[in-house]
Scaffold this motif. Structure first.
Motif, PDB file in Angstrom:
ATOM      1  N   VAL A 195     -10.676   3.275   3.416  1.00 42.72           N
ATOM      2  CA  VAL A 195     -11.456   4.304   4.113  1.00 42.72           C
ATOM      3  C   VAL A 195     -11.464   4.015   5.611  1.00 42.72           C
ATOM      4  CG1 VAL A 195     -13.790   5.180   4.499  1.00 42.72           C
ATOM      5  CG2 VAL A 195     -12.907   5.009   2.174  1.00 42.72           C
ATOM      6  N   ILE A 196     -11.670   2.754   5.975  1.00 37.88           N
ATOM      7  CA  ILE A 196     -11.671   2.367   7.390  1.00 37.88           C
ATOM      8  C   ILE A 196     -10.304   2.599   8.020  1.00 37.88           C
ATOM      9  CG2 ILE A 196     -11.891   0.409   8.981  1.00 37.88           C
ATOM     10  CD1 ILE A 196     -13.993  -0.753   7.050  1.00 37.88           C
ATOM     11  N   CYS A 249     -11.644 -11.094   5.764  1.00 29.85           N
ATOM     12  CA  CYS A 249     -12.911 -10.517   5.283  1.00 29.85           C
ATOM     13  C   CYS A 249     -13.114 -10.736   3.783  1.00 29.85           C
ATOM     14  CB  CYS A 249     -12.950  -9.017   5.582  1.00 29.85           C
ATOM     15  SG  CYS A 249     -13.071  -8.615   7.333  1.00 29.85           S
ATOM     16  N   ARG A 287     -12.425  -2.955  -6.854  1.00 33.96           N
ATOM     17  CA  ARG A 287     -12.582  -1.530  -6.571  1.00 33.96           C
ATOM     18  C   ARG A 287     -13.198  -1.262  -5.201  1.00 33.96           C
ATOM     19  NH1 ARG A 287     -12.676   2.808 -10.064  1.00 33.96           N
ATOM     20  NH2 ARG A 287     -13.833   4.663  -9.421  1.00 33.96           N
ATOM     21  N   TRP A 288     -14.333  -1.882  -4.907  1.00 31.05           N
ATOM     22  CA  TRP A 288     -15.066  -1.525  -3.700  1.00 31.05           C
ATOM     23  C   TRP A 288     -14.434  -2.097  -2.445  1.00 31.05           C
ATOM     24  CZ3 TRP A 288     -17.933   2.490  -3.627  1.00 31.05           C
ATOM     25  CH2 TRP A 288     -18.565   2.915  -4.816  1.00 31.05           C
ATOM     26  N   PHE A 289     -13.894  -3.298  -2.523  1.00 36.94           N
ATOM     27  CA  PHE A 289     -13.259  -3.882  -1.343  1.00 36.94           C
ATOM     28  C   PHE A 289     -12.050  -3.049  -0.925  1.00 36.94           C
ATOM     29  CE2 PHE A 289     -10.580  -6.620   1.162  1.00 36.94           C
ATOM     30  CZ  PHE A 289     -11.470  -7.386   1.900  1.00 36.94           C
ATOM     31  N   THR A 312     -11.415   0.076  -1.671  1.00 36.57           N
ATOM     32  CA  THR A 312     -11.846   1.413  -1.248  1.00 36.57           C
ATOM     33  C   THR A 312     -12.367   1.393   0.183  1.00 36.57           C
ATOM     34  OG1 THR A 312     -12.427   2.035  -3.519  1.00 36.57           O
ATOM     35  CG2 THR A 312     -13.419   3.315  -1.737  1.00 36.57           C
ATOM     36  N   ILE A 313     -13.256   0.464   0.491  1.00 35.80           N
ATOM     37  CA  ILE A 313     -13.830   0.387   1.839  1.00 35.80           C
ATOM     38  C   ILE A 313     -12.747   0.085   2.868  1.00 35.80           C
ATOM     39  CG2 ILE A 313     -15.392  -0.944   3.317  1.00 35.80           C
ATOM     40  CD1 ILE A 313     -17.181  -1.300   0.818  1.00 35.80           C
ATOM     41  N   PHE A 314     -11.842  -0.830   2.525  1.00 33.29           N
ATOM     42  CA  PHE A 314     -10.763  -1.181   3.452  1.00 33.29           C
ATOM     43  C   PHE A 314      -9.926   0.047   3.797  1.00 33.29           C
ATOM     44  CE2 PHE A 314      -6.288  -2.314   4.106  1.00 33.29           C
ATOM     45  CZ  PHE A 314      -6.395  -3.169   5.190  1.00 33.29           C
TER      46      PHE A 314
END
Length: 448
Positions: free
Chosen positions: A238-239, A28, A230-232, A234-236
């Protein structure tokens, strides 16, 4: 016995699922042209503490390295027929946790070979040494160093002699680590969940002196940090953490009742998988993981710039991501939000000292803030002191966290940055100092 075997299989399948998640994360991340070349760079460069694999190889390559090492660990557990329990979960997460800033699919292999040789020589089953071999990899930076750089300051390329030396060193470490790890609880009295930390730290100190200090070889420096993702990240996470909660509920719809009991545990000398079951332990992984992620996402470093108060957030570098994973290593063997929160507060209180000294002009520069990379990573391993808070209460946990913050950036001077368990080593030193005092003067907290 049947339940124990079923639990072991479920743990192994769960670890396999985590490994697969990192492979998916690598795909991803994009930039496919650099995926394999970046992975090769990660495996063929020195990995002395702290090398940011996000910067060295790229985001996708770092995730690929993490997933592959996870698969190697799962294969190791399967082939050795090890009974997976809470300690196996910790061994797995400590290995994948360092795969974004110090460990790779190459420098872990000599330790598995060493584990095989150790079992044969000692006439023990491979299953009995499975966890020990993975904990020995705490000294993996020495392996990369010998193969690709030693005794030079710059990377000099693959060395056959270095490879032989690396294998010999891994075997020597494997023959020493089990004895040291068995003795380590006598050092920290069970209050350092990263129990292998002191063993690895003192052993790394010895190897470091032999390879560098004693023979007069100049010590290379390896710290190289990027701006992070940061966002990648964090999202990873969280999932992944949300999936843990869902999986726990699917496996047992009564898991939250067991989790309430887990929440009250001190975390001292316990195995959540055995006591509360894997479903409740997965819920703890999910909720604790989100709690940890929230800390890294919202924590702010405080300093003064031209007389004005300035706050800085944490960079989600490879080291930060690794710290999150390492912090989750003992979700099955002692940590949960309740007993780690006081440690975090201890770090926050400790950060006021360098800020105050700088703000009042006592020193010319502020030495660190809560978002300084070494402190972020250090706080991860300070969570190993959770049993201090769990057993002796909030204030004891805060004091333990403060002590860890004061020590953690100085301890690498002992081992030259070659021990990945630096924070766990520091936690052991803190436990050595604080446990006898607490036993003498403090009352044990009521867990109910």
């Amino acid at each position: 016995m049947t339940q124990e075997r079923d639990n072991s299989k479920l743990i192994l399948l769960t670890l396999l699922g985590f490994s697969a998640a990192f492979i998916v994360g690598a795909l991803c991340a994009g930039n496919y042209d650099e995926l394999i070349p970046g992975f090769i760079r990660i495996c063929t460069r020195p990995s002395q503490f702290t090398m940011d694999y996000f910067k060295l190889g790229g985001l996708g390559s770092a995730f690929l390295n993490t997933g592959l090492v996870g698969l190697i660990c799962c294969a190791w557990f399967y082939l050795t027929k090890a009974k997976c329990a809470g300690l196996s979960v910790a061994a797995f997460w400590l290995n994948v946790g360092f795969c974004t800033f110090g460990m790779n699919a190459l420098n872990i292999l000599p330790f598995l070979l060493a584990g095989f040789i150790y079992a044969k020589v000692r006439k023990q089953s491979l299953a009995s040494v499975a966890n020990g071999a993975l904990f020995s990899s705490a000294l993996a930076p020495f392996i990369s160093e010998l193969i690709f750089r030693y005794p030079n300051l710059e990377t000099s390329g693959f060395s056959v002699i270095g490879l032989i030396g690396a294998i010999v060193l891994a075997i020597a470490i494997m023959f020493v680590m089990p004895a040291l790890c068995a003795h380590a609880p006598n050092f920290h009295k069970g209050f350092d969940l990263y129990s292998a930390g002191p063993a690895a730290g003192f052993l790394a100190f010895l190897v470091y002196c032999v390879l560098y200090k004693t023979v007069g070889i100049e010590v290379p420096t390896n710290t190289d940090l990027g701006d992070g993702h940061r966002w990648f990240v964090t999202i990873f996470f969280v999932i992944v953490f949300a999936a843990c909660i869902v999986a726990g509920y699917v496996l047992d719809k009564n898991c939250f009742k067991e989790y309430k009991k887990l929440w009250k545990s001190s975390g001292y000398k316990c195995d959540f998988t055995a006591t509360f079951g894997m479903p409740a332990t997965l819920v703890n992984m999910g909720l604790y993981g989100l709690f940890v992620l929230g800390y890294f996402f919202f924590v702010q470093g405080m300093t003064l710039v031209d007389g004005e108060l300035v706050f800085t957030g944490a960079k989600f570098t490879g080291a930060t991501m690794g710290a999150i994973m390492c912090m989750c290593a003992f979700f099955a063997q002692g940590v949960h939000p309740r007993n780690v929160f006081p440690i975090m507060i201890g770090y926050a209180v400790a950060s006021l000292l360098p800020f105050t000294l700088y703000a009042t002009g006592v020193v010319d520069a502020q030495s660190w803030t809560l978002t300084t990379q070494g402190i972020l990573v250090g706080m991860c391993f300070a969570s190993g002191l959770a049993p201090v808070a769990g057993k002796y209460g909030f204030v004891a946990g805060v004091i333990a966290g403060m002590m860890h913050a004061f020590l953690v950036t100085s301890v690498p001077l002992l081992h030259g940055g070659f021990c990945l368990y630096n924070g766990g080593f520091t936690a052991g030193i803190v436990a050595f100092l604080i446990a006898p005092v607490l036993e003498t003067y403090a009352k044990v907290k009521n867990e109910n």
